[in-house]
Design a protein around this motif. Structure first.
Motif, PDB file in Angstrom:
ATOM      1  N   GLU A  65       0.820  -1.215   0.000  1.00  0.00           N
ATOM      2  CA  GLU A  65       0.000   0.000   0.000  1.00  0.00           C
ATOM      3  C   GLU A  65       0.854   1.264   0.000  1.00  0.00           C
ATOM      4  O   GLU A  65       0.332   2.375   0.175  1.00  0.00           O
ATOM      5  CB  GLU A  65      -0.925   0.005   1.230  1.00  0.00           C
ATOM      6  N   GLY A  66       2.164   1.094  -0.170  1.00  0.00           N
ATOM      7  CA  GLY A  66       3.059   2.249  -0.241  1.00  0.00           C
ATOM      8  C   GLY A  66       3.448   2.824   1.103  1.00  0.00           C
ATOM      9  O   GLY A  66       3.845   3.994   1.198  1.00  0.00           O
ATOM     10  N   LEU A  67       3.349   2.016   2.160  1.00  0.00           N
ATOM     11  CA  LEU A  67       3.629   2.496   3.512  1.00  0.00           C
ATOM     12  C   LEU A  67       4.851   1.832   4.139  1.00  0.00           C
ATOM     13  O   LEU A  67       5.067   0.630   3.982  1.00  0.00           O
ATOM     14  CB  LEU A  67       2.418   2.260   4.422  1.00  0.00           C
ATOM     15  N   ASP A  68       5.629   2.618   4.827  1.00  0.00           N
ATOM     16  CA  ASP A  68       6.742   2.120   5.629  1.00  0.00           C
ATOM     17  C   ASP A  68       6.332   2.283   7.083  1.00  0.00           C
ATOM     18  O   ASP A  68       6.514   3.350   7.684  1.00  0.00           O
ATOM     19  CB  ASP A  68       8.008   2.934   5.331  1.00  0.00           C
ATOM     20  N   VAL A  69       5.729   1.245   7.652  1.00  0.00           N
ATOM     21  CA  VAL A  69       5.207   1.306   9.018  1.00  0.00           C
ATOM     22  C   VAL A  69       6.309   0.936  10.009  1.00  0.00           C
ATOM     23  O   VAL A  69       6.860  -0.162   9.960  1.00  0.00           O
ATOM     24  CB  VAL A  69       3.992   0.380   9.188  1.00  0.00           C
ATOM     25  N   GLN A  70       6.595   1.860  10.884  1.00  0.00           N
ATOM     26  CA  GLN A  70       7.629   1.667  11.907  1.00  0.00           C
ATOM     27  C   GLN A  70       6.952   1.455  13.248  1.00  0.00           C
ATOM     28  O   GLN A  70       6.345   2.368  13.803  1.00  0.00           O
ATOM     29  CB  GLN A  70       8.575   2.867  11.921  1.00  0.00           C
ATOM     30  N   LEU A  71       7.067   0.226  13.762  1.00  0.00           N
ATOM     31  CA  LEU A  71       6.336  -0.178  14.964  1.00  0.00           C
ATOM     32  C   LEU A  71       7.180  -0.025  16.224  1.00  0.00           C
ATOM     33  O   LEU A  71       8.332  -0.441  16.276  1.00  0.00           O
ATOM     34  CB  LEU A  71       5.903  -1.644  14.816  1.00  0.00           C
TER      35      LEU A  71
END
Length: 339
Positions: A65-71
């Motif tokens: 989805e074009g996201l770089d999710v940093q948890l």
């Protein structure tokens, strides 16, 4: 002259074709190397209870989805909400009750619940001693190591106890002054006869002989928006496309979890629990799947919202009734599901 004209025309066609292919390749490469949008996600704790979240990360649904999710894990509802409100996180995964507390304080930029992840309580009642035939009245007169006052685990825990005729403040020696992150250690060190724990800690304790699971608060309390993804209204206003993409990735993960086996799910989330035995992960996933804890879509419905406020009212911590539409946005989730 005619031969030269035919040759020139053929050469020109070949050149145009090669240029077109090169342009296509360039566009393809650009799409592959398109910069991902960074999203800082704060989760209230690290738990197999949030399996769909880890599936979305591990299976690359966010990246699709074009996201770089940093948890990051912020250990506690108050800390998680502080991170969101202070700008330390873009999106938070935490109990919906926290958004009610913020709204009741008259926030100019309210926190909005936009995607539900879990729909039951995720804690289990653990006894220090093995009990073959557990009944809730066996809790009376014991020391109960409960959760932090005002949080979803504590509220649901007390709600369930009252439904079984137990007054948690009169019939028990109730301990609630231990920080969320230290409750399991306190029980392991000898505090309490019973404790309310999340997984995988509850199953680890059972395997190690430190305690025994005797009941599930999730099966006793009914459906509630136990943990939801939320963000500030201003973030939705300014990054609506990002929130929609995030929700779409979560929905993909929820559907993946709903249609795959506990073993497949356990393999997907195992990297997020490197110190936990694989068989325990699989057992925990199966336990949550069997009691319907994982939401199969991101919509937080009105009945769940009302059940949450009933539980909060019973616990004496509901600051005021909050209209469902005031801080719940289902439009994004509904759009994602339709597509």
């Amino acid at each position: 002259m005619k031969k030269w004209s035919k040759f020139s025309f053929s050469f020109l066609l070949i050149a145009i074709l090669m240029f077109s292919l090169a342009a296509c390749n360039t566009n393809t490469n650009n799409s592959k190397t398109k910069k991902l949008v960074k999203v800082r996600l704060a989760e209230v704790t690290r738990s197999i209870f949030y399996a769909p979240e880890y599936v979305a990360l591990e299976k690359g649904f966010f990246k699709d989805e074009g996201l770089d999710v940093q948890l990051t894990t912020t250990a506690g509802g108050d800390k998680t909400m502080t991170a969101l409100l202070s700008g330390g996180a873009d999106i938070a995964l935490v109990g919906s009750e926290t958004s009610i507390y913020v709204y009741a304080q008259g926030a100019n930029d309210p926190v909005i619940n936009f995607a539900q992840l879990t729909q039951t309580d995720g804690t289990f009642l653990v006894s220090r001693k093995k009990i073959d035939h557990f009944t809730w009245d066996q809790l009376k007169g014991t020391t109960f190591l409960g959760q932090r006052k005002g949080g979803m685990p504590q509220m649901v825990g007390e709600f369930v106890l009252k439904n079984h005729g137990i007054d948690p403040h009169k019939d028990l020696n109730l301990i609630q002054n231990i920080d969320f992150a230290n409750i399991a250690n306190a029980f392991a060190s000898g505090t309490g006869d019973f404790v309310q724990l999340f997984e995988p800690t509850a199953s680890i304790f059972e395997k190690e002989g430190k305690g025994y699971i005797v009941a599930s608060f999730g099966t006793e309390s009914g459906h509630v928006p136990y943990t939801t993804f939320m963000t500030k209204q201003s973030y939705i206003n300014n990054h609506k496309g990002t929130v929609e993409s995030f929700t779409r990735a979560i929905y993909k993960a929820q559907q993946w979890v709903a249609t795959h086996s506990s073993e497949e799910i356990a393999k997907a989330v195992q990297p997020y629990f490197p110190d936990t035995d694989f068989e325990i992960i699989k057992t925990v996933v199966e336990r949550y799947k069997s009691q319907g804890s994982f939401s199969t879509d991101p919509i937080l419905d009105k009945e769940e919202w009302n059940n949450l406020q009933t539980i909060m009212k019973e616990s004496g911590v509901l600051p005021k009734e909050v209209d469902y539409k005031a801080i719940v946005n289902t439009a994004i989730a509904e759009k994602v599901i339709k597509k």
